[in-house]
Design a protein around this motif. Sequence first.
Motif, PDB file in Angstrom:
ATOM      1  N   MET A   1       6.971  51.570  29.910  1.00  0.00           N
ATOM      2  CA  MET A   1       7.526  51.317  31.229  1.00  0.00           C
ATOM      3  C   MET A   1       7.084  49.939  31.753  1.00  0.00           C
ATOM      4  SD  MET A   1       7.040  53.539  34.701  1.00  0.00           S
ATOM      5  CE  MET A   1       5.286  53.376  34.744  1.00  0.00           C
ATOM      6  N   LEU A   2       5.796  49.647  31.687  1.00  0.00           N
ATOM      7  CA  LEU A   2       5.300  48.353  32.146  1.00  0.00           C
ATOM      8  C   LEU A   2       5.915  47.225  31.311  1.00  0.00           C
ATOM      9  CD1 LEU A   2       3.465  46.705  33.984  1.00  0.00           C
ATOM     10  CD2 LEU A   2       1.596  47.092  32.350  1.00  0.00           C
ATOM     11  N   PHE A   3       6.020  47.448  30.005  1.00  0.00           N
ATOM     12  CA  PHE A   3       6.635  46.454  29.124  1.00  0.00           C
ATOM     13  C   PHE A   3       8.095  46.228  29.520  1.00  0.00           C
ATOM     14  CE2 PHE A   3       8.785  45.266  25.119  1.00  0.00           C
ATOM     15  CZ  PHE A   3       8.136  44.057  24.895  1.00  0.00           C
ATOM     16  N   TYR A   4       8.794  47.312  29.860  1.00  0.00           N
ATOM     17  CA  TYR A   4      10.190  47.210  30.307  1.00  0.00           C
ATOM     18  C   TYR A   4      10.291  46.344  31.563  1.00  0.00           C
ATOM     19  CZ  TYR A   4      14.521  48.640  32.647  1.00  0.00           C
ATOM     20  OH  TYR A   4      15.720  48.651  33.315  1.00  0.00           O
ATOM     21  N   TRP A   5       9.391  46.541  32.489  1.00  0.00           N
ATOM     22  CA  TRP A   5       9.412  45.748  33.718  1.00  0.00           C
ATOM     23  C   TRP A   5       9.129  44.268  33.439  1.00  0.00           C
ATOM     24  CZ3 TRP A   5       6.190  49.744  36.950  1.00  0.00           C
ATOM     25  CH2 TRP A   5       7.045  50.784  37.343  1.00  0.00           C
ATOM     26  N   ILE A   6       8.188  43.993  32.546  1.00  0.00           N
ATOM     27  CA  ILE A   6       7.882  42.599  32.192  1.00  0.00           C
ATOM     28  C   ILE A   6       9.094  41.951  31.530  1.00  0.00           C
ATOM     29  CG2 ILE A   6       6.459  41.126  30.691  1.00  0.00           C
ATOM     30  CD1 ILE A   6       4.161  43.201  31.200  1.00  0.00           C
ATOM     31  N   VAL A   7       9.708  42.673  30.594  1.00  0.00           N
ATOM     32  CA  VAL A   7      10.910  42.169  29.917  1.00  0.00           C
ATOM     33  C   VAL A   7      12.023  41.936  30.933  1.00  0.00           C
ATOM     34  CG1 VAL A   7      12.763  42.816  28.299  1.00  0.00           C
ATOM     35  CG2 VAL A   7      10.370  43.122  27.647  1.00  0.00           C
ATOM     36  N   SER A   8      12.161  42.832  31.901  1.00  0.00           N
ATOM     37  CA  SER A   8      13.192  42.692  32.942  1.00  0.00           C
ATOM     38  C   SER A   8      13.006  41.395  33.715  1.00  0.00           C
ATOM     39  CB  SER A   8      13.137  43.883  33.903  1.00  0.00           C
ATOM     40  OG  SER A   8      13.433  45.085  33.232  1.00  0.00           O
ATOM     41  N   TYR A   9      11.775  41.104  34.093  1.00  0.00           N
ATOM     42  CA  TYR A   9      11.503  39.854  34.807  1.00  0.00           C
ATOM     43  C   TYR A   9      11.934  38.658  33.958  1.00  0.00           C
ATOM     44  CZ  TYR A   9       9.117  35.767  36.568  1.00  0.00           C
ATOM     45  OH  TYR A   9       8.854  34.487  37.005  1.00  0.00           O
ATOM     46  N   PHE A  10      11.536  38.661  32.687  1.00  0.00           N
ATOM     47  CA  PHE A  10      11.830  37.501  31.841  1.00  0.00           C
ATOM     48  C   PHE A  10      13.316  37.378  31.506  1.00  0.00           C
ATOM     49  CE2 PHE A  10       7.230  37.384  31.346  1.00  0.00           C
ATOM     50  CZ  PHE A  10       7.022  36.025  31.577  1.00  0.00           C
ATOM     51  N   ILE A  11      14.027  38.488  31.414  1.00  0.00           N
ATOM     52  CA  ILE A  11      15.490  38.406  31.265  1.00  0.00           C
ATOM     53  C   ILE A  11      16.071  37.742  32.513  1.00  0.00           C
ATOM     54  CG2 ILE A  11      17.633  39.756  31.209  1.00  0.00           C
ATOM     55  CD1 ILE A  11      16.140  41.763  29.381  1.00  0.00           C
ATOM     56  N   GLY A  12      15.537  38.106  33.664  1.00  0.00           N
ATOM     57  CA  GLY A  12      15.992  37.517  34.924  1.00  0.00           C
ATOM     58  C   GLY A  12      15.800  36.018  34.992  1.00  0.00           C
ATOM     59  N   THR A  13      14.802  35.506  34.283  1.00  0.00           N
ATOM     60  CA  THR A  13      14.521  34.070  34.343  1.00  0.00           C
ATOM     61  C   THR A  13      15.501  33.236  33.519  1.00  0.00           C
ATOM     62  OG1 THR A  13      12.948  34.015  32.488  1.00  0.00           O
ATOM     63  CG2 THR A  13      12.051  34.499  34.691  1.00  0.00           C
ATOM     64  N   PHE A  14      16.399  33.887  32.798  1.00  0.00           N
ATOM     65  CA  PHE A  14      17.441  33.147  32.079  1.00  0.00           C
ATOM     66  C   PHE A  14      18.476  32.731  33.118  1.00  0.00           C
ATOM     67  CE2 PHE A  14      21.495  32.669  30.028  1.00  0.00           C
ATOM     68  CZ  PHE A  14      21.196  31.944  28.892  1.00  0.00           C
ATOM     69  N   LEU A  15      18.415  31.487  33.532  1.00  0.00           N
ATOM     70  CA  LEU A  15      19.288  30.998  34.607  1.00  0.00           C
ATOM     71  C   LEU A  15      20.516  30.318  34.005  1.00  0.00           C
ATOM     72  CD1 LEU A  15      16.346  29.879  36.746  1.00  0.00           C
ATOM     73  CD2 LEU A  15      18.099  31.433  37.530  1.00  0.00           C
ATOM     74  N   THR A  16      21.634  31.001  34.112  1.00  0.00           N
ATOM     75  CA  THR A  16      22.869  30.499  33.526  1.00  0.00           C
ATOM     76  C   THR A  16      23.210  29.108  34.035  1.00  0.00           C
ATOM     77  OG1 THR A  16      23.608  32.806  33.506  1.00  0.00           O
ATOM     78  CG2 THR A  16      25.253  31.134  33.013  1.00  0.00           C
ATOM     79  N   ALA A  17      23.035  28.862  35.321  1.00  0.00           N
ATOM     80  CA  ALA A  17      23.365  27.557  35.908  1.00  0.00           C
ATOM     81  C   ALA A  17      22.538  26.445  35.273  1.00  0.00           C
ATOM     82  CB  ALA A  17      23.152  27.577  37.419  1.00  0.00           C
ATOM     83  N   TRP A  18      21.288  26.720  34.974  1.00  0.00           N
ATOM     84  CA  TRP A  18      20.432  25.708  34.367  1.00  0.00           C
ATOM     85  C   TRP A  18      20.987  25.312  33.000  1.00  0.00           C
ATOM     86  CZ3 TRP A  18      17.217  24.865  30.153  1.00  0.00           C
ATOM     87  CH2 TRP A  18      16.311  23.819  30.280  1.00  0.00           C
ATOM     88  N   TRP A  19      21.399  26.320  32.209  1.00  0.00           N
ATOM     89  CA  TRP A  19      21.926  26.056  30.869  1.00  0.00           C
ATOM     90  C   TRP A  19      23.283  25.352  30.936  1.00  0.00           C
ATOM     91  CZ3 TRP A  19      18.705  26.092  27.010  1.00  0.00           C
ATOM     92  CH2 TRP A  19      17.559  26.871  27.117  1.00  0.00           C
TER      93      TRP A  19
END
Length: 190
Positions: A1-19
């Motif tokens: 569960m904690l790993f899922y939350w950490i992964v969720s945060y890092f998926i969120g940091t993929f900023l499409t506009a930046w790319w």
Amino acid sequence: MLFYWIVSYFIGTFLTAWWIGKWKKTDLTKMRSGNLGARNAGAVLGKTAFLLTFLGDALKGVLILYIGFHYHFTIEIIAIGGVLGIVGHMFPLWLQFKGGKGIATFIGVALVINPLLFAIMAVCFVMIIALLRSATLSMLIAFSAYAILCWIIPAFSHLWPLSLAILLILYRHRLDVIESWGKRWWKSTK
């Protein structure tokens, strides 16, 4: 569960506009609002950039939920994952915590986690925009209605973590609201 939350945060940091900005050789953090979201990408790079950014940011919210459903987490745990994805979008570690405002990612999360509540929010938005003629204000009121319904309707109570994301979104849009109301007041005085 904690790993899922950490992964969720890092998926969120993929900023499409930046790319997309990198692809177009444009630093969106230095253009117009400096925001790494669909609205700024569209204003600087055009409608295609807006659409690609919106879809990319919404789909990462969907991906976070898909992972949670795949591992059979409870809706509350998945909702927290969605919130952390939105937080990652707004405050990406690798960009000194300067990201987007969270709208598209929230829409991706809200649409998948509970289509009925999303539909209520969408109808609220359409009704309010017909009255106020301001997309920003209408969206913020509709999002607020979503948050309130999470707390007062038992069928939606398991979505309470999303109300925290809405508070962050409202905070990030506070200057837009002030500007919008200021323009409306200025026009009414002329």
